[in-house]
Scaffold this active site. Sequence first.
Site, PDB file in Angstrom:
ATOM      1  N   GLY A  88      12.380  -9.241  44.811  1.00 57.97           N
ATOM      2  CA  GLY A  88      11.162  -9.971  44.523  1.00 57.97           C
ATOM      3  C   GLY A  88       9.935  -9.240  45.045  1.00 57.97           C
ATOM      4  O   GLY A  88       9.895  -8.014  45.085  1.00 57.97           O
ATOM      5  N   LEU A  89       8.923 -10.017  45.472  1.00 57.97           N
ATOM      6  CA  LEU A  89       7.667  -9.472  45.974  1.00 57.97           C
ATOM      7  C   LEU A  89       6.976  -8.580  44.937  1.00 57.97           C
ATOM      8  O   LEU A  89       6.427  -7.526  45.260  1.00 57.97           O
ATOM      9  CB  LEU A  89       7.890  -8.693  47.279  1.00 57.97           C
ATOM     10  CG  LEU A  89       8.470  -9.491  48.450  1.00 57.97           C
ATOM     11  CD1 LEU A  89       8.705  -8.586  49.653  1.00 57.97           C
ATOM     12  CD2 LEU A  89       7.557 -10.640  48.827  1.00 57.97           C
ATOM     13  N   CYS A  90       7.040  -9.005  43.673  1.00 59.54           N
ATOM     14  CA  CYS A  90       6.380  -8.242  42.606  1.00 59.54           C
ATOM     15  C   CYS A  90       5.604  -9.187  41.684  1.00 59.54           C
ATOM     16  O   CYS A  90       5.573  -9.004  40.462  1.00 59.54           O
ATOM     17  CB  CYS A  90       7.391  -7.415  41.826  1.00 59.54           C
ATOM     18  SG  CYS A  90       8.879  -8.283  41.300  1.00 59.54           S
ATOM     19  N   GLY A  91       5.011 -10.212  42.274  1.00 59.04           N
ATOM     20  CA  GLY A  91       4.176 -11.129  41.503  1.00 59.04           C
ATOM     21  C   GLY A  91       4.972 -11.909  40.473  1.00 59.04           C
ATOM     22  O   GLY A  91       6.083 -12.356  40.721  1.00 59.04           O
ATOM     23  N   PHE A  93       6.349 -10.767  37.784  1.00 61.74           N
ATOM     24  CA  PHE A  93       7.137  -9.826  36.983  1.00 61.74           C
ATOM     25  C   PHE A  93       8.394 -10.476  36.415  1.00 61.74           C
ATOM     26  O   PHE A  93       8.677 -10.383  35.216  1.00 61.74           O
ATOM     27  CB  PHE A  93       7.506  -8.615  37.841  1.00 61.74           C
ATOM     28  CG  PHE A  93       8.345  -7.579  37.131  1.00 61.74           C
ATOM     29  CD1 PHE A  93       7.753  -6.623  36.325  1.00 61.74           C
ATOM     30  CD2 PHE A  93       9.723  -7.551  37.282  1.00 61.74           C
ATOM     31  CE1 PHE A  93       8.516  -5.669  35.671  1.00 61.74           C
ATOM     32  CE2 PHE A  93      10.495  -6.608  36.637  1.00 61.74           C
ATOM     33  CZ  PHE A  93       9.889  -5.663  35.834  1.00 61.74           C
TER      34      PHE A  93
END
Length: 297
Positions: A88-91, A93
């Site tokens: 994760g940690l990709c908005g 996406f």
Amino acid sequence: MANLKEVKGRIQSVTSTQQITKAMKMVAAAKLRRAQDRITQMRPYSQKLSKIIGNVSAGVDTSSIENPYAEVRPVNKVLLVVVTSDRGLCGGFNSSIFKQVRAVISEKYADVERAGNLTILPLGKKANDFYTKRGFNVIDEHHLIFHNLDFTHSMEASDVAMNGFIKGEFDKVELIYNEFKNVATQIVQVEQLLPIEATSEGEEDLSTSTDYIYEPSQEFIFSEIIPKSLKVQFYKALLESNAAEQGARMTAMDQATDNAGELLKELKLTYNRTRQAAITKEILEIVGGAEALAQGG
């Protein structure tokens, strides 16, 4: 008002988080550079090859040779190849992909899903976890493909879709992935992998009576060249998604770093106000005590 110890602890916590997001942004930027180089080199070849394959497939005399990859059948069984990230940690996406998949199913394959004939091929741990938890028919053999993304592993995953179509296990195969446009923008794409469709450019070419010379033969073209070209298209989608992921993560971490900076300003202001209030209170207590001693004396 929070005490000084609590505010100081929060400042240290946000500072640590900001350092992590800065580091993650730099890592994503380095990975993006490599991923962007790979996809920019692949795009021209893939696009031209796709156009040629569409033209050739549409121009074949089906009475003389059968093209198994262009066979149009009633759509009773569908395979959706869903490409996401591993982490994760990709908005937004991954969530944008899940929303698009749900929209595709609702608009086109609701009956197929109700009949239990909708299958998901997840490429990316997030997709595998998402659809496994929701009880979909999942082929989970290749969901960790981004641990070592190369053409060999991509080819193994594409074989699942292509062989399934040839054997009649799937009547249609669609790819759903994020296309890389720039660091801040990813475009969700839905592409039909199988059966092969003639592109609009191909239709224009055919209208001018383009004649093809097959060497060594049509049989060889369809048994060797077309399967390889489909695998190239499949690999291109994975490279697009990989570059888009790094761009999305870089943007998300940049925003998180900025937000942490704004939060630190507020916390430091709160800390200074709390500290000033505590000092003022101590001064008042000292002054009050001094006056009491003076009156008592």
